[in-house]
Write a protein that holds these residues in place. Structure first.
Motif, PDB file in Angstrom:
ATOM      1  N   ASN D 400      56.013  69.994 170.927  1.00 18.64           N
ATOM      2  CA  ASN D 400      57.424  69.813 171.207  1.00 18.64           C
ATOM      3  C   ASN D 400      57.546  68.996 172.485  1.00 18.64           C
ATOM      4  O   ASN D 400      58.024  69.480 173.504  1.00 18.64           O
ATOM      5  CB  ASN D 400      58.083  71.190 171.355  1.00 18.64           C
ATOM      6  CG  ASN D 400      59.581  71.103 171.435  1.00 18.64           C
ATOM      7  OD1 ASN D 400      60.148  70.022 171.347  1.00 18.64           O
ATOM      8  ND2 ASN D 400      60.225  72.233 171.618  1.00 18.64           N
ATOM      9  N   PHE D 403      60.503  68.843 174.843  1.00 18.49           N
ATOM     10  CA  PHE D 403      60.733  69.997 175.699  1.00 18.49           C
ATOM     11  C   PHE D 403      59.645  70.138 176.748  1.00 18.49           C
ATOM     12  O   PHE D 403      59.913  70.427 177.906  1.00 18.49           O
ATOM     13  CB  PHE D 403      60.797  71.263 174.835  1.00 18.49           C
ATOM     14  CG  PHE D 403      60.904  72.525 175.618  1.00 18.49           C
ATOM     15  CD1 PHE D 403      62.146  72.983 176.039  1.00 18.49           C
ATOM     16  CD2 PHE D 403      59.773  73.262 175.959  1.00 18.49           C
ATOM     17  CE1 PHE D 403      62.250  74.141 176.766  1.00 18.49           C
ATOM     18  CE2 PHE D 403      59.880  74.429 176.691  1.00 18.49           C
ATOM     19  CZ  PHE D 403      61.125  74.858 177.092  1.00 18.49           C
ATOM     20  N   ASP D 429      62.917  72.380 166.467  1.00 19.38           N
ATOM     21  CA  ASP D 429      62.809  72.311 167.922  1.00 19.38           C
ATOM     22  C   ASP D 429      63.400  70.983 168.421  1.00 19.38           C
ATOM     23  O   ASP D 429      63.872  70.161 167.639  1.00 19.38           O
ATOM     24  CB  ASP D 429      61.354  72.492 168.365  1.00 19.38           C
ATOM     25  CG  ASP D 429      60.413  71.491 167.741  1.00 19.38           C
ATOM     26  OD1 ASP D 429      60.835  70.362 167.501  1.00 19.38           O
ATOM     27  OD2 ASP D 429      59.242  71.854 167.496  1.00 19.38           O
ATOM     28  N   GLU D 430      63.338  70.786 169.714  1.00 21.61           N
ATOM     29  CA  GLU D 430      63.994  69.632 170.318  1.00 21.61           C
ATOM     30  C   GLU D 430      63.452  68.326 169.753  1.00 21.61           C
ATOM     31  O   GLU D 430      64.201  67.386 169.496  1.00 21.61           O
ATOM     32  CB  GLU D 430      63.801  69.652 171.847  1.00 21.61           C
ATOM     33  CG  GLU D 430      64.643  70.683 172.572  1.00 21.61           C
ATOM     34  CD  GLU D 430      63.993  72.053 172.617  1.00 21.61           C
ATOM     35  OE1 GLU D 430      63.005  72.280 171.903  1.00 21.61           O
ATOM     36  OE2 GLU D 430      64.484  72.913 173.358  1.00 21.61           O
ATOM     37  N   GLY D 579      56.569  77.524 175.526  1.00 20.75           N
ATOM     38  CA  GLY D 579      57.995  77.491 175.201  1.00 20.75           C
ATOM     39  C   GLY D 579      58.254  77.774 173.747  1.00 20.75           C
ATOM     40  O   GLY D 579      59.382  78.059 173.357  1.00 20.75           O
ATOM     41  N   ASN D 583      61.691  81.669 170.735  1.00 21.42           N
ATOM     42  CA  ASN D 583      62.531  82.135 169.627  1.00 21.42           C
ATOM     43  C   ASN D 583      62.026  83.431 169.024  1.00 21.42           C
ATOM     44  O   ASN D 583      62.446  83.816 167.947  1.00 21.42           O
ATOM     45  CB  ASN D 583      62.622  81.034 168.554  1.00 21.42           C
ATOM     46  CG  ASN D 583      61.272  80.697 167.992  1.00 21.42           C
ATOM     47  OD1 ASN D 583      60.264  81.273 168.391  1.00 21.42           O
ATOM     48  ND2 ASN D 583      61.235  79.763 167.075  1.00 21.42           N
ATOM     49  N   GLN D 651      61.698  78.563 179.061  1.00 23.27           N
ATOM     50  CA  GLN D 651      63.091  78.706 178.639  1.00 23.27           C
ATOM     51  C   GLN D 651      63.792  77.366 178.791  1.00 23.27           C
ATOM     52  O   GLN D 651      63.189  76.372 179.153  1.00 23.27           O
ATOM     53  CB  GLN D 651      63.799  79.748 179.498  1.00 23.27           C
ATOM     54  CG  GLN D 651      63.169  81.102 179.476  1.00 23.27           C
ATOM     55  CD  GLN D 651      63.630  81.938 178.321  1.00 23.27           C
ATOM     56  OE1 GLN D 651      64.091  81.433 177.301  1.00 23.27           O
ATOM     57  NE2 GLN D 651      63.493  83.244 178.443  1.00 23.27           N
ATOM     58  N   HIS D 653      65.717  75.966 176.306  1.00 24.37           N
ATOM     59  CA  HIS D 653      65.714  75.190 175.070  1.00 24.37           C
ATOM     60  C   HIS D 653      67.124  74.726 174.710  1.00 24.37           C
ATOM     61  O   HIS D 653      68.099  75.441 174.932  1.00 24.37           O
ATOM     62  CB  HIS D 653      65.171  76.049 173.925  1.00 24.37           C
ATOM     63  CG  HIS D 653      63.686  76.187 173.962  1.00 24.37           C
ATOM     64  ND1 HIS D 653      62.839  75.266 173.423  1.00 24.37           N
ATOM     65  CD2 HIS D 653      62.895  77.150 174.491  1.00 24.37           C
ATOM     66  CE1 HIS D 653      61.589  75.659 173.598  1.00 24.37           C
ATOM     67  NE2 HIS D 653      61.596  76.807 174.254  1.00 24.37           N
ATOM     68  N   LEU D 656      65.654  75.140 168.738  1.00 27.67           N
ATOM     69  CA  LEU D 656      64.674  76.190 168.457  1.00 27.67           C
ATOM     70  C   LEU D 656      65.319  77.514 168.027  1.00 27.67           C
ATOM     71  O   LEU D 656      64.685  78.550 168.027  1.00 27.67           O
ATOM     72  CB  LEU D 656      63.732  76.421 169.645  1.00 27.67           C
ATOM     73  CG  LEU D 656      62.359  77.008 169.296  1.00 27.67           C
ATOM     74  CD1 LEU D 656      61.573  76.003 168.475  1.00 27.67           C
ATOM     75  CD2 LEU D 656      61.578  77.345 170.557  1.00 27.67           C
ATOM     76  N   ALA D 660      66.560  81.169 171.355  1.00 20.12           N
ATOM     77  CA  ALA D 660      66.023  80.303 172.400  1.00 20.12           C
ATOM     78  C   ALA D 660      67.096  79.409 173.001  1.00 20.12           C
ATOM     79  O   ALA D 660      67.066  79.108 174.188  1.00 20.12           O
ATOM     80  CB  ALA D 660      64.895  79.439 171.826  1.00 20.12           C
ATOM     81  N   GLU D 661      68.038  79.019 172.191  1.00 20.97           N
ATOM     82  CA  GLU D 661      68.981  77.990 172.623  1.00 20.97           C
ATOM     83  C   GLU D 661      69.874  78.433 173.770  1.00 20.97           C
ATOM     84  O   GLU D 661      70.339  79.590 173.799  1.00 20.97           O
ATOM     85  CB  GLU D 661      69.871  77.599 171.450  1.00 20.97           C
ATOM     86  CG  GLU D 661      69.255  76.541 170.580  1.00 20.97           C
ATOM     87  CD  GLU D 661      70.017  76.351 169.287  1.00 20.97           C
ATOM     88  OE1 GLU D 661      69.356  76.239 168.260  1.00 20.97           O
ATOM     89  OE2 GLU D 661      71.259  76.339 169.324  1.00 20.97           O
ATOM     90  N   ASN D 666      64.950  74.603 181.948  1.00 19.83           N
ATOM     91  CA  ASN D 666      63.609  74.103 181.678  1.00 19.83           C
ATOM     92  C   ASN D 666      63.042  73.418 182.918  1.00 19.83           C
ATOM     93  O   ASN D 666      63.514  72.360 183.319  1.00 19.83           O
ATOM     94  CB  ASN D 666      63.683  73.108 180.523  1.00 19.83           C
ATOM     95  CG  ASN D 666      62.304  72.627 180.114  1.00 19.83           C
ATOM     96  OD1 ASN D 666      61.299  73.035 180.691  1.00 19.83           O
ATOM     97  ND2 ASN D 666      62.268  71.772 179.117  1.00 19.83           N
TER      98      ASN D 666
END
Lengths: 178, 240, 479, 712, 179
Positions: D400, D403, D429-430, D579, D583, D651, D653, D656, D660-661, D666
């Motif tokens: 990822n 992220f 994910d991102e 990371g 989730n 964290q 995010h 995800l 997590a969001e 970050n």
């Protein structure tokens, strides 16, 4: 003093009360009725005939000796016999339909354990208990019927009478509840 | 059942070696996954309603730069004379004569929370709300353990479902339970082997041996609760 | 009463000596017909204000109490401020408060009756009514605070298929038994002396009211046998209900004292709670009497400064006793108690919620001691109203200190916690206050709030006798 | 009234009543008794049966612990360690235990998606039949313009991709994860190479060591193989009846490892190399050896002052290290992830050489298995190529980068310049959100594969991965997708599918002397799955270690700070790993061991400093570095240097899934793009400043602040 | 039914002495105590009116209730553990004496108080002896003397009561006062 009807003799209130009573009592009776009647099954499986020809319970419900649930036979097991024997009957047509579509038969549970009770078949079967002791005489039933009054008192009664020397263990809450 | 009564009740016990314990909290998660302990979310944890059947009470010792965390994983101590039991009006908290542990019978519990007040270890947790586990995450719920609804108390059970399963397996194979055959989830997970579980009534079991270690102490022994959990003190600088 | 005032008069100012006996209800008799008329008017006069209050309070009960409670049942206890380790909050605080309040009725009515304190006569019923409704409001809380109220009957002893009965070793079951006993017996105790007054009301009403009074009066005529039986029953009750009353609050205190909770496990809790209960109960009686006096027609005839005066003295005595028990409990914890107890005492006095503790001390000790020694203050109903209200605030704080604040600081500092009541809890608490007031309000128009026959009995028994040059009050025993 | 009710009416009423009662109880469990539903629709709690256990491998980090998954009715219930597995011996950490929360996560990618780079209007579900040609077209691109970025992807996938790349002349796949970067894996490997002459990760035999000096290696929590090191740590403490191992940790912020150490030496970040050299000199003096050349010019007293510790303490520790039989010095984490990290790592490894603790129990070994790790420097090269439009196709699996990589690197911008980005992410994910296609791989519990051991196994181990449940969604194994696409693209590999590939890869193991063998591959395969892998019975560590003489190094020492304005910044990974664990609700809810915080990001500040700056608990502060800034709540952490602040990684995010969001911040935004000599991120050199924002955001802590810190 | 007719004499509340006197006179007219009943708005002891002692079972019924409560308590305390023995803490399962005292006390009191009330209730609604009749003025404090005597003494009744200042009514019907 005027003689007026007291409130409990007013017709409106009386009718209302009777209606409420009927709904409540009807609900209770209906609910109990539904719990006490065998549920409708997708196939009217004749237990009596299978038991009658001498089929062992464990032939179909093989899980009973091994684990918690006795298990239900899959369509393969049903079809394994029925493509040989007695192919024609309206109920078997239904079975054939499930086999063709390769769907599990949506059997409806009969004896339900509450979610906080951990009942396991295997210790009971291994202790030599007959299936009929709890499930009734299946030779006299078509679809399985729930047995009446199987509550915790009934469990305990049996535990006490059949193994009094193990009463400490068999009355321990953790035997069934966790 | 085929099992022959042994005469001596099994007395399950747990030893927590604080010198081995690293405080990694694997036990917390292992317990939660095994026992369907619901996660509650940030707000609830912030409010003090995070549900943990076992959790690490981390206090600080010393001041900077000599400061160090003192980890103490605390779960239900399964007291022999448990303060939580007699106060329950409905026998939801009872002592098991067979397993010699404390039981919480969820369906009998009416939620007075008296037991939780009376537990000096704060080991008891209350279900303030129904677990909120969205589909399909409920699939991992352990069917051997009741999913508690709101309004009931819950606590560590020494994974009694594993004890019962182990006992029934042993009885089906017509043999006694072996030492170490039954392990609660936390013990099974513990990466540094700080938790040891077994039968205290068997003097040869590993847990009995360890419970006699000279470093042993019981949590709040002075209250007379007779816990089944023995702690072994941390080693200190020169070992022990 | 008479002897008491006299004794007091000797000690105190000279104004006492010049008090006109007519200022006392017992020496200011009126014909029974007049008394009846006044009481009936009291019952039947409803002003717009009354209905506004009734509707407001009724709405309060429905919304604040049952609405909030229903919401809490349907969503779970998370709407409360409870959290580990504080599993009991304002529900139990208010429970203890109401049970405490309910002690006054019995105290005023039973103990004063047993000891033949004549000043009790006009307000025994008001106090007994307070007991019953206080208990009714309080008895809701053991239900409200349950996590699963829908299975509350597991606590009730009844035979079931499992042969599993409640745990009779649990103080909560004792609570259930004690509160049931007390609620039933105090209701009966309210009802028995009410019967002759209900008969009186029966004779003066028509329609539904008449029918209701007729049923409730059990065909009372006033024959000698009936009076004899009634007096006998009241006598049995007055004697038997006193130990029940003591047991109730003792058992409530055992909910705390039998536990292992530091700060709760105390042998002194039983009497400490009883004294606290009587203090708050008698105070609440005064509060209510003031409200009755200012809102009900003719009440100022029945309730006079002398009654406030006498109750004020009682409150002062109980405030001192409470202080004694409080200090006793505090000293033992401070002196030899375990570290956790001492920690709790420190936190009470210095922690973030120390204002609760100080409010308790100020309201329960400082205010009564500074004011109630003064006869003038005691005889000023509105001042008494404020003082007694404050005492009950203080007593509420006492329970708040004992329950959430003590639970929040137990033996493991890692698990300390701070409790903040949440809107739903406050709503339910206010709801029971509404319930209590609403029931009282409605009842004040349904039953004679003044026991007319007792007042008349008292007035008949009291007379002025000439001794030498002075007229001296004297009491005749009619039975 | 009642006599007018006919039986018919009565039944009607009763029926209505039943319906009402069914409705009323419909919300509660009572309804199960009244309205019965077929077994096939029953809730799971009623379907109790027998357990089925599967051995597999944990894929939550690169360590590769063996796991046993208990399944019931085709559902994965609990995960425990595989007791026979030589790496973790039945133990498991929090991340492995919560793997089912990844499998059953409601926010997974349910099937192949045409993403259209986050343009939601064009976003559409697609089918595998449609996307295989897309992949195959992509593989037809000029080989040099195809890039594979694999994160913690299983080894078999890496091997497959590497093989394809090799045979088609494409650049070798990159294998990067933030966790590896935080651990300093490349640096450690390179340092071992330079010190011992072999490019292998060293294995530290913690269990038998007597005195352990850890420089930044948080081996109890995240470093390399936390489960096996935790296990070894337990044995070091208490397995020997007479001797208890002694652990000393040198780091600016007390990690879990330092928290468990007997002594925590809070040295300034950047002074580790100097301290190691000073120790080298003092140890040599204590042992009566020659002082190593590199340390000759070092004055321990000056070093102690530079590092911010007592000189006497340094001497005392050196004597302890010198006097013990098995003294072990472990370099790792922040200590080696700085601009002089490689030299620092070498200096620390040299301490082991000095006490002759090589290749003996309680000492340093070298692992046999080669461990392909890509350093961050190579990822930088990739970004460079992407920016120069030299990458036509980018395949991303288990990584990822949007992220994980430092924001200042500009991966996101570079990604926009790649014409085709195909992500194989299981979760949205991102990075997946910014790719053209998301072709979800199975979750690790649904897939086949194998994993070689990272560093902490004392013998060669292949750990097998097998599906424990049938795939829940329309996902497909990436290996299968690539094989099919490669075949369609005309560059086929000689394998029919993933299982065939794995089987062919493990054929050599049949005769490699493992603890089982089999006459042919199918039997071997079944045992391979049954045991959860293959390994040898005997310890098989490389004991033949010889060290090169220490190289002289000149350390510049820690960066000078403006007091109360600037702080050393320590970014540390937590139980959330790189990371990807964010989730997993139970990983979020699990209290951080040191702070007991959950579900968010915090900034650790020494209470003394905080008092000086007027910062209270839960105050939101803005942390600024030359590379970026973030806001997070303060946790007054008593075990950190007053001139240092620390922020956990994992964290913050923006994708995800629901757990997590939008949670925390970050710290990748704060990190530099600088790398050390061996290509690891030099994240320990960052200087940050903090400023109050005036906001407050309470952190979810399990501890009582009042009880633990006496604060109200 | 009776040859005797029920008469009622009403005295004002301050005429207590006269009422007492009138009872003496009625007695001298040959009317026995059981044919006389006094109803009043407040209780007067027998001695004030010079009437025979009354008698009630309320106390005995209450005692019986207390005993019943005690037996119930014994059953609950020591009987129910035998039905399903459950151990809590270290407490004795079958004979938890100290805790049983609490339960026993509450149940004894409950039995005593409820049965006392039941006694009052039952005795009140059961038919009473003596002349029946009621006048609403009684609840205004009047003292009513009900007696049944032969009609031929009518004249004497009138003179007696007129002298004592009471109003006399004849042929008082039994009024249905309850249900």
């Amino acid at each position: 003093m005027k003689h007026k009807k007291p409130w409990w003799k007013q017709p409106g209130i009386q009718i209302g009360a009777v209606l409420v009573a009927f709904i409540v009592i009807g609900g209770i009776i209906g609910g109990i009725f539904l719990t006490q009647t065998p549920p409708e099954q997708p196939i009217a499986f004749p237990h009596n005939r299978h038991v009658g020809i001498g089929a062992s319970c464990l032939y179909c419900h093989a899980g009973a000796t091994l684990g918690p649930s006795a298990g239900l036979p899959g369509i393969e097991k049903c079809w394994g016999c029925h493509q040989q024997v007695q192919k024609q009957s309206p109920e078997l047509t239904k079975l054939a339909g499930y086999v063709e579509r390769n769907e599990p038969i949506p059997w409806v549970p009969v004896a339900i354990q509450p979610e906080f009770v951990r009942f396991k078949h295997s210790p009971h079967v291994n202790a030599g208990l007959q299936c009929s002791a709890c499930h009734g005489d299946l030779a006299k039933m078509t679809v399985a019927e729930a047995q009446k009054g199987q509550n915790m008192g009934w469990c305990l009664q049996c535990h006490k009478s059949s193994a009094p020397e193990q009463w400490t263990k068999l009355s321990d809450c953790a035997t069934c509840h966790y | 059942m085929a099992e022959v009564s042994k005469g001596i009740a099994e007395k399950w016990g747990l030893v927590v070696d604080q010198d081995r314990c690293t405080g990694c909290n694997a036990c917390v998660v292992a317990c939660s996954m095994e026992n369907n302990v619901p996660f509650t979310g940030e707000d609830n944890v912030a409010f003090g309603r995070g549900t943990y059947w076992i959790y690490n009470k981390r206090m600080w010792e010393g001041t900077y730069p000599e400061v160090a965390p003192a980890f103490q994983p605390v779960m239900c101590q399964q007291c022999g004379s448990a303060p939580c039991e007699p106060v329950c009006p409905t026998f939801a908290a009872v002592h098991s004569e067979e397993e010699q542990i404390n039981l919480q019978i969820y369906n009998r519990c009416i939620g007075t929370r008296y037991c939780a007040n009376n537990c000096p270890y704060h080991a008891r947790q209350f279900n303030f709300e129904d677990p909120n586990i969205p589909e399909p995450m409920n699939s991992y719920l352990n069917p051997d353990v009741t999913v508690r609804r709101r309004g009931v108390m819950e606590k560590c059970t020494f994974c009694v479902q594993r004890i019962v399963a182990g006992r029934q397996t042993a009885s089906a194979e017509d043999r006694p339970l072996r030492d170490g055959e039954v392990t609660p989830a936390c013990v099974a997970a513990c990466p540094s082997d700080a938790l040891v579980f077994g039968d205290l009534s068997d003097p040869n079991s590993r847990v009995s041996q360890m419970a006699q270690n000279e470093r042993q102490y019981k949590l709040m022994d002075e209250l007379g609760t007779r816990p089944k959990v023995t702690y072994l003190k941390g080693g200190g600088r020169n070992g022990g | 009463m008479a002897a008491e005032t006299k004794l007091f008069g000797k000690l105190k100012t000279s104004e006492q000596e010049h008090e006109d006996p007519k200022e006392q209800l017992m020496f200011d008799p009126r014909p029974r017909e007049e008394l009846n008329r006044m009481v009936m008017e009291m019952m039947t006069t409803t002003t717009r204000k009354f209905w506004l209050w009734a509707i407001g309070l009724g709405a309060g009960v429905v919304v604040l109490l049952f609405g909030a409670w229903g919401y809490m049942i349907s969503t779970g206890m998370w709407v409360t401020g409870l959290r580990r380790p504080i599993y009991w909050g304002v529900f139990i605080v208010t429970f203890v408060f109401w049970i405490g309040i309910s002690h006054a009725g019995t105290f005023v009515s039973a103990i004063l009756r047993v000891f033949k304190s004549e000043f009790r006569r006009p307000f025994t019923r008001a106090a007994e009514l307070m007991t019953t409704f206080g208990l009714a409001a309080g008895a809701l809380y053991p239900l409200i605070h349950l996590g699963r109220v829908w299975v509350f009957y597991f606590m009730v002893p009844y035979p079931n298929a499992r042969w599993l009965w409640p745990n009779f070793r649990s103080p909560l079951v004792w609570d259930l038994l004690a509160i049931t006993t007390y609620l039933l017996s105090s209701t009966i105790y309210l009802y028995l002396p009410l019967v002759p007054d209900l008969a009186m009301a029966r004779d003066r009403t028509t329609g539904i009211r008449h029918t209701a009074y007729k049923i409730l009066a059990l065909g009372w005529r006033g024959t000698e046998a009936e009076w004899f039986r009634l007096k006998k029953a009241i006598q049995i009750f007055a004697f038997a209900i006193i130990p029940v009353m003591f047991s109730v609050h003792t058992i409530v205190s055992w909910d705390f004292a039998v536990s292992q909770v530091a700060g709760w496990h105390s042998t002194i809790f039983g009497p400490y709670f009883i004294i606290g209960a009587i203090l708050s109960g008698v105070s609440a009686v005064v509060t209510i009497l003031y409200v009755l006096r200012s809102s009900l027609k003719h009440m100022d005839y029945f309730l006079r400064p002398e009654h406030f005066d006498a109750l004020g003295k009682l409150i002062l005595v109980f405030s001192m006793s409470w202080a004694y028990f409080f200090f006793n409990d505090y000293l033992l914890g401070w002196y030899g108690g375990e570290a956790a107890v001492r920690q709790i005492l420190t936190v009470h006095a210095t922690g973030p919620a120390a204002w609760v503790w100080y409010t308790m001390l100020i309201c329960n000790i400082v205010i009564p001691w500074l004011t109630l020694w003064n006869r003038k203050i005691r005889r000023t109903p509105w001042l008494m109203f404020i003082i007694t209200l404050l005492i009950n605030v203080g007593m509420y704080m006492e329970r708040y200190t004992i329950i959430p604040l003590t639970l929040g600081h137990q033996r493991t500092p890692f698990d300390w916690g701070v409790y903040t009541p949440q809107p739903i809890e406050i709503s339910i608490v206010l709801g029971t206050f509404c319930l209590f007031t609403f029931l009282y309000l409605i009842m004040s128009r349904l039953i004679p709030l003044v026991p007319v026959w007792e007042v008349q009995e008292g007035q008949v028994a009291h007379s002025l006798r000439k001794v030498g040059k002075a007229e001296v009050p004297s009491v005749t025993e009619l039975d | 009234m009642s006599d007018k009710i006919t039986r018919r009416n009565f039944l009607k009423i009763a029926g209505a009543g039943a319906a009402i009662s069914a409705v009323l109880t419909g919300c509660g469990p009572m309804s199960r008794y009244i309205v019965r539903r077929p077994y096939t629709e029953m809730p799971e709690y009623n379907q109790t049966g027998l357990n089925t256990y599967y051995a597999s491998t944990c894929r939550e980090c690169a360590a590769g612990c063996g796991i046993i998954v208990r399944t019931k009715e085709g559902r994965a219930i609990t995960i425990e360690g595989n007791p026979q597995h030589p790496l973790n011996r039945g133990r498991l950490c929090a991340r492995g235990i919560t793997a089912q929360q990844g499998l059953y996560n409601p926010d997974r990618v349910f099937g192949p998606i045409f993403q259209a780079r986050g343009d939601t209007s064009r976003q559409a579900r697609t089918t595998w039949d449609e996307v295989i040609p897309v992949v195959s077209d992509a593989l037809k691109s000029p080989a040099s313009q195809i890039a594979f970025l694999l994160g913690t992807a299983p080894d078999h996938l890496f091997d497959l991709v590497a093989e394809w790349a090799r045979s088609n002349g494409a650049p070798a796949p990159l294998r990067y994860s933030a966790l590896a970067s935080f651990e300093g894996r490349s640096t450690l490997q390179e340092a071992a190479n330079r010190t011992f002459g072999k490019p292998a990760l060293p294995f530290f035999d913690l269990a038998n060591a007597e005195v352990v000096f850890s420089f930044g290696a948080n081996f109890l929590e995240t470093w390399l193989s936390p489960v096996s090191y935790s296990s070894a740590y337990g044995d070091m403490r208490q397995a020997r009846p007479t001797r208890r191992g002694y652990l000393v940790a040198f780091e600016a912020r007390q990690s879990l490892t330092a928290g468990n150490a007997d002594e925590w030496i809070p040295i300034k970040p950047g002074s580790e190399g100097l301290v190691a050299l000073a120790l080298a000199r003092l140890i040599a003096e204590a042992r009566g050896d020659d002082v190593p050349a590199a340390a000759r010019s070092i004055d321990p007293a000056t070093v102690a002052e530079t590092a911010g510790i007592e000189p006497a303490k340094l001497t005392e520790l050196a004597r302890l290290f010198a006097a013990s039989e098995h003294s072990l010095a472990i370099p790792g984490g922040g200590a080696i992830c700085q601009h002089e990290g490689l030299a620092t790592a070498q200096a620390i490894l040299q301490l082991n050489v000095q006490v002759n603790n090589l290749g003996v129990p309680g000492g340093v070994y070298l692992t046999n298995t080669e461990q392909p790790t890509t350093s961050l420097a190579e990822v930088y090269n990739l970004v460079q190529k992407m920016n120069n439009s030299q990458v036509k196709v980018l395949f991303i699996h288990s990584a990822n980068p949007v992220f994980e990589l430092p924001k200042v690197l500009g991966f996101e911008e570079a990604l926009a310049k790649v014409p085709l980005v195909i992500s194989f992410a299981t979760f949205p994910d991102e990075t997946a959100m910014l790719s053209d296609y998301v072709l979800p791989d199975h979750s690790p519990l649904e897939s086949f594969g194998y994993q070689r051991m990272l560093a902490a196994a004392d013998r060669p181990v292949y750990s097998s991965i097998q599906p424990v449940v049938a795939p829940l969604y329309d996902t497909r194994s990436t290996a299968d997708v690539l094989l099919a696409a490669a075949a369609a693209a005309g560059s086929p590999l000689p394998y029919t599918d993933e299982v065939d590939f794995i089987q062919q890869m493990i054929v050599p193991l049949i005769s490699a002397g493992g603890f089982y063998t089999a006459p042919e591959i199918q039997t071997f395969w079944s045992r391979w799955l049954q045991y959860g892998g293959w390994w040898v019975t005997e310890q098989g560590l490389d004991t033949d270690i010889s060290a090169a003489p220490s190289r002289s190094a000149a350390f510049s020492g820690p960066i000078a700070l403006e007091e109360d304005k600037q702080f050393h910044l320590v970014v540390f990974p937590t139980q959330l790993g790189d990371g990807a664990g964010a989730n997993r609700p139970w990983l979020q809810e699990m209290p951080d061991p040191m702070t007991t915080l959950t579900w968010n990001t915090w900034v650790e500040i020494n209470p003394e400093t905080a008092d000086r700056l007027g910062i209270h608990d839960d105050d939101v502060v803005r942390v600024t570095t030359p590379y970026g800034a973030l806001e997070a709540s303060v946790y007054r952490y008593p075990a950190i240097r007053p001139d240092t602040i620390a922020i956990p990684f994992g964290q913050g995010h923006t994708a995800l899934g629901r757990w997590a969001e939008g949670r925390g911040a970050n710290p990748a935004a704060l990190l530099p793009a600088a790398v050390n000599e061996s290509g690891d991120l030099a994240y320990n050199d960052v200087v940050a400043s903090i400023a109050l924002t005036g906001k407050r955001r309470p952190l979810a802590r399990v501890e009582s602040r009042e009880g633990v810190y006496g604060e109200h | 039914m009776y040859t005797k007719v029920v008469h009622m004499a009403l005295f004002k509340e301050e005429q207590l002495d006269h009422a007492a006197e009138s009872i003496t006179r009625l007695r001298s007219l040959g009317i026995s105590d059981k044919d006389i009943s006094v109803i009043s708005g407040i209780p007067f002891s027998e001695k004030i009116l010079d009437r025979p002692m009354n008698w009630t079972n309320v106390g005995r019924i209450g005692l019986a209730g207390a005993i019943l409560g005690f037996i119930t308590a014994l059953l609950l305390n020591f009987g129910t553990p035998f039905l399903y023995p459950l151990r809590v803490a270290d407490m004795p399962i079958f004979f938890p004496i100290p805790t049983s005292i609490v339960v026993a006390f509450e149940l004894i009191m409950l039995g005593l108080l409820i049965s006392t009330f039941i006694g009052v209730f039952v005795e009140t609604i059961s038919p009473s002896y003596g002349p029946q009749g009621y006048h609403p003025k009684v609840s205004d404090g009047h003292i009513a003397i009900l007696f049944s005597g032969p009609m031929d003494l009518d004249q004497q009744f009138h003179s007696t009561f007129a002298e004592l200042g009471a109003t006399l009514e004849h042929d008082v019907e039994e009024e249905k006062l309850w249900l």
